[in-house]
Scaffold this motif. Structure first.
Motif, mmCIF file in Angstrom:
data_model
loop_
_atom_site.group_PDB
_atom_site.id
_atom_site.type_symbol
_atom_site.label_atom_id
_atom_site.label_comp_id
_atom_site.label_asym_id
_atom_site.label_seq_id
_atom_site.Cartn_x
_atom_site.Cartn_y
_atom_site.Cartn_z
ATOM 1 N N ASP A 240 0.808 -1.219 0.000
ATOM 2 C CA ASP A 240 0.000 0.000 0.000
ATOM 3 C C ASP A 240 0.846 1.276 0.000
ATOM 4 N N ARG A 241 1.941 1.253 -0.743
ATOM 5 C CA ARG A 241 2.744 2.462 -0.899
ATOM 6 C C ARG A 241 3.452 2.424 -2.249
ATOM 7 N N LEU A 242 3.722 3.607 -2.769
ATOM 8 C CA LEU A 242 4.416 3.739 -4.040
ATOM 9 C C LEU A 242 5.883 3.356 -3.869
ATOM 10 N N ILE A 243 6.362 2.499 -4.755
ATOM 11 C CA ILE A 243 7.783 2.140 -4.702
ATOM 12 C C ILE A 243 8.496 2.420 -6.024
ATOM 13 N N GLY A 244 7.750 2.734 -7.109
ATOM 14 C CA GLY A 244 8.435 2.991 -8.356
ATOM 15 C C GLY A 244 7.519 3.437 -9.473
ATOM 16 N N VAL A 245 8.154 3.936 -10.539
ATOM 17 C CA VAL A 245 7.461 4.352 -11.753
ATOM 18 C C VAL A 245 7.932 3.451 -12.883
ATOM 19 N N ARG A 246 6.976 2.870 -13.607
ATOM 20 C CA ARG A 246 7.292 1.904 -14.663
ATOM 21 C C ARG A 246 7.070 2.509 -16.036
ATOM 22 N N LEU A 247 8.087 2.395 -16.904
ATOM 23 C CA LEU A 247 7.965 2.874 -18.269
ATOM 24 C C LEU A 247 7.307 1.828 -19.156
ATOM 25 N N ALA A 248 6.888 2.256 -20.341
ATOM 26 C CA ALA A 248 6.241 1.348 -21.281
ATOM 27 C C ALA A 248 7.178 0.218 -21.692
ATOM 28 N N GLY A 249 8.462 0.499 -21.673
ATOM 29 C CA GLY A 249 9.433 -0.529 -22.028
ATOM 30 C C GLY A 249 9.707 -1.525 -20.924
ATOM 31 N N GLY A 250 9.100 -1.308 -19.752
ATOM 32 C CA GLY A 250 9.255 -2.240 -18.644
ATOM 33 C C GLY A 250 10.226 -1.811 -17.572
ATOM 34 N N GLN A 251 11.060 -0.839 -17.827
ATOM 35 C CA GLN A 251 12.034 -0.398 -16.835
ATOM 36 C C GLN A 251 11.343 0.304 -15.673
ATOM 37 N N VAL A 252 11.771 -0.007 -14.459
ATOM 38 C CA VAL A 252 11.181 0.574 -13.250
ATOM 39 C C VAL A 252 12.217 1.452 -12.556
ATOM 40 N N PHE A 253 11.786 2.666 -12.187
ATOM 41 C CA PHE A 253 12.637 3.602 -11.472
ATOM 42 C C PHE A 253 12.099 3.743 -10.050
ATOM 43 N N PRO A 254 12.869 3.339 -9.046
ATOM 44 C CA PRO A 254 12.398 3.438 -7.665
ATOM 45 C C PRO A 254 12.099 4.890 -7.281
ATOM 46 N N ARG A 255 10.883 5.142 -6.850
ATOM 47 C CA ARG A 255 10.449 6.466 -6.402
ATOM 48 C C ARG A 255 9.474 6.273 -5.249
ATOM 49 N N SER A 256 9.487 7.222 -4.294
ATOM 50 C CA SER A 256 8.589 7.142 -3.139
ATOM 51 C C SER A 256 7.445 8.150 -3.206
ATOM 52 N N ALA A 257 7.601 9.187 -4.022
ATOM 53 C CA ALA A 257 6.552 10.196 -4.192
ATOM 54 C C ALA A 257 6.567 10.632 -5.645
ATOM 55 N N LEU A 258 5.385 10.859 -6.200
ATOM 56 C CA LEU A 258 5.271 11.233 -7.604
ATOM 57 C C LEU A 258 4.404 12.476 -7.722
ATOM 58 N N PHE A 259 4.945 13.501 -8.374
ATOM 59 C CA PHE A 259 4.199 14.733 -8.610
ATOM 60 C C PHE A 259 3.683 14.736 -10.050
ATOM 61 N N VAL A 260 2.397 15.006 -10.189
ATOM 62 C CA VAL A 260 1.774 15.052 -11.510
ATOM 63 C C VAL A 260 1.032 16.380 -11.665
ATOM 64 N N ASP A 261 0.781 16.740 -12.883
ATOM 65 C CA ASP A 261 0.064 17.975 -13.191
ATOM 66 C C ASP A 261 -1.385 17.626 -13.503
ATOM 67 N N ALA A 262 -2.268 17.809 -12.525
ATOM 68 C CA ALA A 262 -3.690 17.533 -12.732
ATOM 69 C C ALA A 262 -4.330 18.682 -13.508
ATOM 70 N N LYS A 263 -5.252 18.350 -14.386
ATOM 71 C CA LYS A 263 -5.974 19.363 -15.151
ATOM 72 C C LYS A 263 -7.194 19.817 -14.361
ATOM 73 N N PRO A 264 -7.257 21.093 -13.994
ATOM 74 C CA PRO A 264 -8.407 21.566 -13.216
ATOM 75 C C PRO A 264 -9.645 21.744 -14.083
#
Length: 323
Positions: free
Chosen positions: A219-243
């Motif tokens: 129940d916690r973020l551990i990584g970001v996965r690319l379409a090619g399958g590579q995973v980058f370990p990350r604990s927090a992810l900032f995204v730009d939400a559209k208001p």
């Protein structure tokens, strides 16, 4: 604090209020509080859809830092009750000018009321990137505002998904909270030479390729996965939400809009007065960057100005009758 209004045949047409506030978030409740303390008859109609509901806590509000949003709103309602401000859990479906400078308001539950003035505090909805896992983690470890959440995730490995609208701005900003920042270009294809220079100076790692989803464990973020399958370990992810502002009522009333980088928002004066006589707009209904503390202040300003306007309207009416 309310009174019945009747038509020429003596039939009840609803309940009369000085002000109907549409939306019961920080802005709407603040307006209601000021108006209630001004001895006004006030109805706050709240559909129960606050923008910050997914967040466990709100930050940056002096004396309320770290308070859960639901608790904050509940406390606001308790304060309004002391001044006989009515809060209805309902939705406004129509606001119609009555031809005499006032309004007839229809609620989804079937109720119809009369209002001398209207405050629109309907806020907005954040449209999230269409990526698996983002919506489920929103407000937890998928974030958009470092001022709201940066302290809580400080010094952790950050990821930032690039946006066509904000570009690299967010990646540069969050380096104040962590020196381990990775920018995922995702669908952004090109950066300027200046962008590359700034990212290098800030120590931001840049990863090309589209993001396919998030890696979650316990129940916690551990990584970001690319379409090619590579995973980058990350604990927090900032995204730009559209208001996506809830401007239905303002549009129906014909309120003038002004263009902003994220779309049209109502043109308002410093107190929230719109181009429609008798109608104010406050909080996120006027812009996506309004935080809770700004929304409360905007509601206060609107409430004070509306009370003053009603005082003067009543004085002028009595003066005219005496002439």
């Amino acid at each position: 604090m309310t009174q019945d209004t009747r038509n020429v045949n003596g039939d009840s047409t609803g309940t009369a209020y000085d002000v109907v506030v549409v939306g019961g978030g920080a802005a709407g409740l603040s307006a209601g509080l000021v108006l209630g303390r001004s001895r006004r008859r006030v109805l706050v109609v709240d559909a129960g859809e606050p923008r910050n509901a997914p967040a466990a806590h709100m930050q940056g509000y002096l004396s309320r830092d770290g308070m859960p949003p639901a608790e904050f709103l509940a406390e606001g309602r308790r304060e309004l009750a002391a001044y006989d401000v009515e809060v209805a859990e309902d939705r406004v479906t129509a606001v119609l000018p009555d031809g005499a400078g006032e309004f007839e308001v229809t609620l989804a539950g079937g109720r119809s009321v009369h209002a001398r003035r209207i405050v629109v505090a309907t806020g907005l909805v954040d449209e999230l990137p269409d990526l698996p896992g983002v919506a489920e983690r929103w407000g937890r470890d998928v974030l958009h505002c470092p001022y709201c959440h940066g302290w809580e995730v400080r010094d952790q490995p950050f990821g930032v998904i690039a946006s066509e609208v904000t570009g690299i701005h967010q990646a540069l900003l969050v380096t104040q909270w962590s020196k381990d920042v990775t920018l995922f270009l995702h669908t952004v294809r090109e950066l300027s030479d200046e962008d590359w220079e700034q990212l290098a100076a800030a120590g931001v790692t840049v990863v090309e390729g589209e993001v396919a989803g998030l890696e979650i464990e316990d129940d916690r973020l551990i990584g970001v996965r690319l379409a090619g399958g590579q995973v980058f370990p990350r604990s927090a992810l900032f995204v730009d939400a559209k208001p996506l502002p809830r401007h239905g009522l303002l549009n129906e009333l014909g309120a003038a809009m002004q263009d902003t980088p994220v779309g049209p928002y109502p043109a308002v004066d410093p107190t929230g007065r719109t181009s429609v006589p008798g109608v104010w707009a406050v909080g996120n209904a006027t812009g996506p960057k309004v935080q809770v503390i700004h929304a409360a202040a905007a509601g206060y300003q609107a409430g004070a100005m509306i009370n003053y306007e009603l005082v003067m309207a009543d004085i002028n009416s009595r003066t005219a009758m005496e002439l």
